[in-house]
Design an enzyme around this catalytic site. Sequence first.
Site, PDB file in Angstrom:
ATOM      1  N   ASP A   1       0.891  -0.883   0.109  1.00  0.00           N
ATOM      2  CA  ASP A   1       0.389  -0.017   0.348  1.00  0.00           C
ATOM      3  C   ASP A   1       0.868   1.445  -0.392  1.00  0.00           C
ATOM      4  O   ASP A   1       1.651   1.358   0.767  1.00  0.00           O
ATOM      5  CB  ASP A   1      -1.278  -0.420   1.144  1.00  0.00           C
ATOM      6  CG  ASP A   1      -2.013  -0.989   1.564  1.00  0.00           C
ATOM      7  OD1 ASP A   1      -1.351  -1.892   1.077  1.00  0.00           O
ATOM      8  OD2 ASP A   1      -2.915  -0.869   1.655  1.00  0.00           O
TER       9      ASP A   1
ATOM     10  N   LYS B   1      -6.886   2.990  -3.830  1.00  0.00           N
ATOM     11  CA  LYS B   1      -7.398   2.928  -1.897  1.00  0.00           C
ATOM     12  C   LYS B   1      -7.687   4.754  -1.373  1.00  0.00           C
ATOM     13  O   LYS B   1      -7.100   5.186  -1.893  1.00  0.00           O
ATOM     14  CB  LYS B   1      -6.635   2.171  -1.017  1.00  0.00           C
ATOM     15  CG  LYS B   1      -6.449   2.320  -0.123  1.00  0.00           C
ATOM     16  CD  LYS B   1      -5.760   1.813   0.935  1.00  0.00           C
ATOM     17  CE  LYS B   1      -5.272   1.915   2.570  1.00  0.00           C
ATOM     18  NZ  LYS B   1      -4.377   1.390   3.301  1.00  0.00           N
TER      19      LYS B   1
ATOM     20  N   LYS C   1     -10.181  -0.161  -2.528  1.00  0.00           N
ATOM     21  CA  LYS C   1     -10.163   0.052  -0.762  1.00  0.00           C
ATOM     22  C   LYS C   1     -10.217   0.849  -0.121  1.00  0.00           C
ATOM     23  O   LYS C   1     -10.001   1.544  -0.249  1.00  0.00           O
ATOM     24  CB  LYS C   1      -8.586  -0.611  -0.956  1.00  0.00           C
ATOM     25  CG  LYS C   1      -8.336  -1.313   0.990  1.00  0.00           C
ATOM     26  CD  LYS C   1      -6.880  -1.810   1.628  1.00  0.00           C
ATOM     27  CE  LYS C   1      -6.977  -1.751   2.510  1.00  0.00           C
ATOM     28  NZ  LYS C   1      -5.538  -2.088   3.451  1.00  0.00           N
TER      29      LYS C   1
END
Length: 363
Positions: A200, A263, A299
Amino acid sequence: MKGKAQPAEADVTDLPQIPIRKSVEAPPLKNEVAPAPANTPAHTGHGIARNPGMKLDIGFVESMRNVNRSALERRVQTMAKRRSIKGDNQAAWLLRALAVMDLTSLNSNDTDERIRRLCAKALQPLRRDISIGLGLGSTPVRPAAVCVYHPFVATAAQALKGSGIHVAAVSTAFPHGLAPLDTRLKEIEASVNDGADEIDVVIKRGLVYEAKWQELYDEIAAMRAACGNAHLKVILGTGDLATLRNVTLASMVAMMAGADFIKTSTGKESVNATLPVGLAMVRAIRAYFEETGYMIGFKPAGGISTAKAALDWLVLIKEELGRPWLEPELLRFGASSLLTDIERQLEHHVTGHYSANHRHALA
């Protein structure tokens, strides 16, 4: 006199159900893998064809500029009102929320032992009596991944070895992303070497404000290359981007640069995942899919702490992207306390009684 219209009950075929029920699969889409039941163990690999990215197309990016905030806000306000998810259906949807969760610990006081306990919770997220009451049998429902800082990647990888649960690392000077690019790339490589198979990363929000799309594209492409076989989740820091237009344009650039997931947030901003922001991002995902045929994951992270909030997000994804995006390969919740509330709700479904949070400790 006609009575007030009631919200529609969610179709029992919307999601794979608790084992006593039969599920109906959605028609396949390009690059789609066969959906798995909600109680199927996490895959040992990612089953979706990876997004190879594409050359930065400024024309395509600019075509997404017109974002109607009022329309997006009206759309998300109607979603929850039109869907009522109750009984066995609600239990099945909550199991799906658990199965797409990135169980996360990103605290300044994290220790190796704390991460081991978190991984133990991931391996058995539901108390045995709840699993038995739901009729899950010997097949566990587990989170898709455990997400940690880089120093704890090796600890998590060892604790989860052979389980099929992914190890995700937040890298690239999380949460601000302001370290030199070379330093950020080395951190990615170090996390992959320690056993992370998902990374991430955070973008420099200033590049979005200044519309430096080529520089943003180049940085994300370099991060994708540093990941190797590990999947890349690009955190936009939507609470810092100010407008839904910025969110949409940054989403498109990230996908063009090869992001496997986009995300919302780091969880450290003053404003994290919100449904209007999520709607803008999933519509960018849909536009990219229609253009390229590649399915990009989504996400939402930060502030999703209740079962009710998780259900709202699942409804949004189901209605905007369709059933295939409700698989762990394409949807994740970045959360920690969410698991506690899901476990409490499932216990209530089994017993008719709520329990205290401390009976469902994470670590």
